[in-house]
Structure formats: C-alpha cells, structure tokens
Design a protein around this motif. Structure first.
Motif, short mmCIF file in Angstrom:
data_model
loop_
_atom_site.label_atom_id
_atom_site.label_comp_id
_atom_site.label_asym_id
_atom_site.label_seq_id
_atom_site.Cartn_x
_atom_site.Cartn_y
_atom_site.Cartn_z
N MET A 3 0.84 -1.19 0.00
CA MET A 3 0.00 0.00 0.00
C MET A 3 0.89 1.25 0.00
O MET A 3 1.95 1.25 0.59
N LYS A 4 0.39 2.25 -0.69
CA LYS A 4 1.14 3.50 -0.83
C LYS A 4 0.13 4.65 -0.85
O LYS A 4 -0.92 4.53 -1.49
N PRO A 5 0.44 5.77 -0.20
CA PRO A 5 -0.49 6.90 -0.23
C PRO A 5 -0.31 7.73 -1.50
O PRO A 5 0.81 7.93 -1.97
N CYS A 6 -1.41 8.20 -2.06
CA CYS A 6 -1.36 9.12 -3.19
C CYS A 6 -1.12 10.52 -2.64
O CYS A 6 -1.80 10.96 -1.72
N PHE A 7 -0.16 11.21 -3.20
CA PHE A 7 0.18 12.55 -2.73
C PHE A 7 -0.94 13.55 -3.02
O PHE A 7 -1.13 14.50 -2.29
N LYS A 8 -1.71 13.32 -4.06
CA LYS A 8 -2.76 14.24 -4.48
C LYS A 8 -4.04 14.04 -3.67
O LYS A 8 -4.56 14.97 -3.08
N CYS A 9 -4.58 12.83 -3.66
CA CYS A 9 -5.87 12.59 -3.00
C CYS A 9 -5.73 12.10 -1.56
O CYS A 9 -6.72 11.95 -0.86
N LYS A 10 -4.50 11.81 -1.14
CA LYS A 10 -4.20 11.41 0.24
C LYS A 10 -4.86 10.09 0.67
O LYS A 10 -5.13 9.90 1.84
N THR A 11 -5.13 9.21 -0.26
CA THR A 11 -5.70 7.91 0.10
C THR A 11 -4.67 6.81 -0.13
O THR A 11 -3.82 6.91 -1.00
N GLU A 12 -4.77 5.77 0.69
CA GLU A 12 -3.88 4.61 0.56
C GLU A 12 -4.40 3.73 -0.57
O GLU A 12 -5.58 3.37 -0.59
N LYS A 13 -3.54 3.40 -1.52
CA LYS A 13 -3.94 2.56 -2.64
C LYS A 13 -2.88 1.49 -2.86
O LYS A 13 -1.73 1.64 -2.47
N SER A 14 -3.29 0.42 -3.54
CA SER A 14 -2.34 -0.65 -3.82
C SER A 14 -1.33 -0.16 -4.87
O SER A 14 -1.60 0.78 -5.62
N LEU A 15 -0.19 -0.81 -4.92
CA LEU A 15 0.90 -0.37 -5.79
C LEU A 15 0.53 -0.44 -7.27
O LEU A 15 1.08 0.31 -8.07
N ASP A 16 -0.40 -1.31 -7.63
CA ASP A 16 -0.78 -1.40 -9.04
C ASP A 16 -1.65 -0.22 -9.48
O ASP A 16 -1.96 -0.10 -10.66
N GLN A 17 -2.01 0.66 -8.56
CA GLN A 17 -2.79 1.85 -8.89
C GLN A 17 -1.91 3.05 -9.23
O GLN A 17 -2.40 4.16 -9.38
#
Length: 71
Positions: free
Chosen positions: A1-15
C-alpha cells in the motif's frame, strides 16, 4: 500500500504508474493523473493547439501563427 500525494488515500501499488519516485512509482495515483490531465486539456485550448501543431507538423508557435495569417 502507498499513499497518493494528491488525494491522500492509501492505494495498492498497481494503482500507480511506473516512475522514479519511492518504490519506482509516481507519487500520484492513476486516477488523479487522469483527472489532472483531463482538466488541463479542457482548460488550456491554446496549449493544446500549440502541442498538436508541434507533435503532428513540427510547427513552432510563430510558424503556426504565420501560416494561419496567410490563409
């Protein structure tokens, strides 16, 4: 899991697109990148025209203006 810097949500790496950031991935998720590109495309018609003229015909902005003036 990694956070998106823009939307600040945790998403899987394939995203995330591949990139030079942490984990070898971009900091924005694919959804945010897509949304940002669509908004930019919609809000910058001059830039879009300039980019299209260059990528299709290798015309610089001044060359394009001169050509349109002659028509």
């Amino acid at each position: 899991m990694k956070p998106c810097f823009k939307c600040k949500t945790e998403k899987s790496l394939d995203q995330f697109h591949k990139g030079k950031g942490e984990f070898g991935l971009h900091s924005w998720c694919r959804t945010c990148v897509s949304r940002n590109r669509a908004e930019s495309y919609k809000n910058n018609p001059e830039s879009r025209q300039r980019d299209t003229a260059w990528s299709k015909y290798r015309l610089r902005p001044q060359d394009l203006a001169d050509m349109l003036e002659q028509q």
